[in-house]
Design an enzyme around this catalytic site. Structure first.
Site, PDB file in Angstrom:
ATOM      1  CD  GLU A  45      -3.037  -0.608   0.102  1.00 35.83           C
ATOM      2  OE1 GLU A  45      -3.204  -0.332  -1.114  1.00 35.83           O
ATOM      3  OE2 GLU A  45      -3.438  -1.659   0.613  1.00 35.83           O
ATOM      4  CG  ASP A  48       0.389   3.205  -6.222  1.00 32.88           C
ATOM      5  OD1 ASP A  48       0.752   3.923  -5.264  1.00 32.88           O
ATOM      6  OD2 ASP A  48      -0.777   3.179  -6.651  1.00 32.88           O
ATOM      7  N   GLY A 128     -16.979   4.424  -2.774  1.00 32.54           N
ATOM      8  CA  GLY A 128     -16.377   5.015  -1.597  1.00 32.54           C
ATOM      9  C   GLY A 128     -15.834   4.017  -0.606  1.00 32.54           C
ATOM     10  CB  ALA A 129     -15.968   0.433  -0.420  1.00 32.91           C
ATOM     11  CG  LEU A 131     -13.478  -2.314  -2.060  1.00 32.88           C
ATOM     12  CD1 LEU A 131     -14.743  -3.144  -1.887  1.00 32.88           C
ATOM     13  CD2 LEU A 131     -12.238  -3.125  -1.665  1.00 32.88           C
ATOM     14  CB  SER A 132     -10.208   0.465  -7.384  1.00 30.90           C
ATOM     15  OG  SER A 132      -9.643   1.177  -8.453  1.00 30.90           O
ATOM     16  CG  ASP A 177      -6.572   1.754  -7.522  1.00 36.33           C
ATOM     17  OD1 ASP A 177      -5.897   0.944  -6.859  1.00 36.33           O
ATOM     18  OD2 ASP A 177      -7.071   2.786  -7.050  1.00 36.33           O
TER      19      ASP A 177
END
Length: 384
Positions: A45, A48, A128-129, A131-132, A177
């Site tokens: 995390e 990238d 908005g979670a 999760l892209s 993502d």
């Protein structure tokens, strides 16, 4: 109250939904259909944009697009989550008013599309979670606008989607993502090396071991355009400058001692997280899920303490999952809300989800939603 499990749509169902929305809105049939998945990052995390490593999988939850080109320069966009937008192709540019249209229309700008088009978008990727959902919209739109002829044509589409998010949507994400949404394969994670600009597929099937990856959508507000994400990037740039490095990929843990305060903390996370990605790949290859779970937890602790991008809701989800038998758990995505993941025994899925829900409700947090993540395929066209 009960646990809310968000099930993915089948490809047939997604196509039918978006086709219906398109026809009802524009009174004609679409000429092309596409879909692209959201993603959940196993580990790696905030690496990238630091030329590092990450290891995401594509979700079975996808965004679906129906599209037809027009003979003029008018663009009309409709979503199952938003109102009809109408404008011209020249209106879709950096600096335009911020809305979901920046993500849906942005790829047209970065791909250099000059014709007008009509498009409908529907999605079962939670918004908005963390999760892209944004990359899923971008990738599905890009595939519909300019379908790749072969695998070699995919990287330009990834690059266009990244530009759309960075410049039109004004969200300074690093590209993980969009890369996984386009390059993913079923049953595999994608190790993305942002220094070498390579993607390596890694087997990631937990079901044979009786395990599953539980995703916990905390439903805490999540946004990458509120300034905090960009602030972390700026702090990494500061670390690079103070160390005189061209990239933090070449930094080592010993370099942390040369920095002070928050900048040192940020570097320690980036360097240690890259190592954890490499160790996670080795654990997956050896099917050593105990070690993988330990790496998940170490990653969360680093993100919480050194990078400071966790939240009380995410910490609650991780701590509760671990207390009820998870092999490992961590926040996933950019942080500041969003989702966490837990590597658990399939037989414990409902019990752990129930415990997390109860802990969140008792703490006064929003009631979370859950989904089970299986490594799925990337963006593609859907045949007529």
């Amino acid at each position: 109250m009960s646990e809310i499990f968000l099930e993915p749509w089948t490809e047939e169902d997604g196509k039918a939904r978006v086709s219906t929305l398109f026809t009802q809105t524009f009174n004609k049939k679409a000429s092309v259909f596409s879909c692209a998945p959201g993603r959940v990052n196993l580990i790696g995390e905030h690496t990238d944009y630091n030329d590092g490593l990450c290891l995401p999988i594509a979700l079975p939850h996808k965004t679906f697009v129906a599209l037809s080109y027009r003979d003029d320069d008018v663009v009309r966009l409709i979503s199952d989550q938003g109102e009809l937008w109408r404008g011209k192709i020249t209106d879709i540019v950096p600096g335009m008013e911020q809305s979901w249209v920046n993500y849906a229309g942005g790829p047209a700008w970065s791909l250099g599309i000059v014709r007008g088009f009509d498009a409908a978008v529907v999605s079962c990727v939670p918004l908005g979670a963390g999760l892209s959902s944004s990359a899923a919209i971008e990738a599905a739109m890009a595939f519909a606008l300019q379908p790749p002829q072969n695998a070699h044509d995919r990287q330009p589409i990834v690059d266009a989607c990244i530009r759309a998010e960075n410049e039109v949507a004004n969200a300074p994400t690093g590209g993980m993502d969009q890369t996984v949404s386009i390059f993913a394969n079923r049953g595999e994670a994608v190790c993305i090396d942002f220094f070498e600009h390579t993607q390596t597929h890694v087997p990631a099937d937990f079901t044979q071991a009786g395990l599953c990856l539980l995703v916990i959508d905390t439903r805490a507000k999540h946004s990458l355009s509120d300034g905090q994400y960009g602030k972390r990037r700026a702090q990494c740039e500061q670390a690079k400058k103070e160390l005189g490095l061209a990239s933090l990929r070449s930094a080592r843990l010993a370099d942390v001692d040369q920095l002070q305060g928050i900048i040192a903390q940020r570097l320690r996370h980036v360097v240690s997280e890259n190592t954890r990605v490499s160790d996670a790949i080795a654990a997956l290859s050896a099917r050593d899920f105990t070690t993988l779970g330990q790496l998940f937890l170490q990653s969360h602790e680093s993100l919480r303490d050194d990078y400071e991008v966790s939240s009380p809701e995410l910490d609650c989800a991780v701590e509760t999952a671990m207390a009820h038998g998870a092999l490992g758990a961590r926040m996933t995505g950019g942080g500041f809300g969003g989702s966490a993941i837990a590597l658990i025994h399939e037989s414990q899925r409902d019990d752990i989800a129930r415990a997390i829900r109860e802990a969140h409700v008792d703490a006064g947090f929003p009631e979370p939603a859950f989904l089970v993540a299986h490594a799925s395929s990337g963006a593609h066209l859907i045949a007529e």
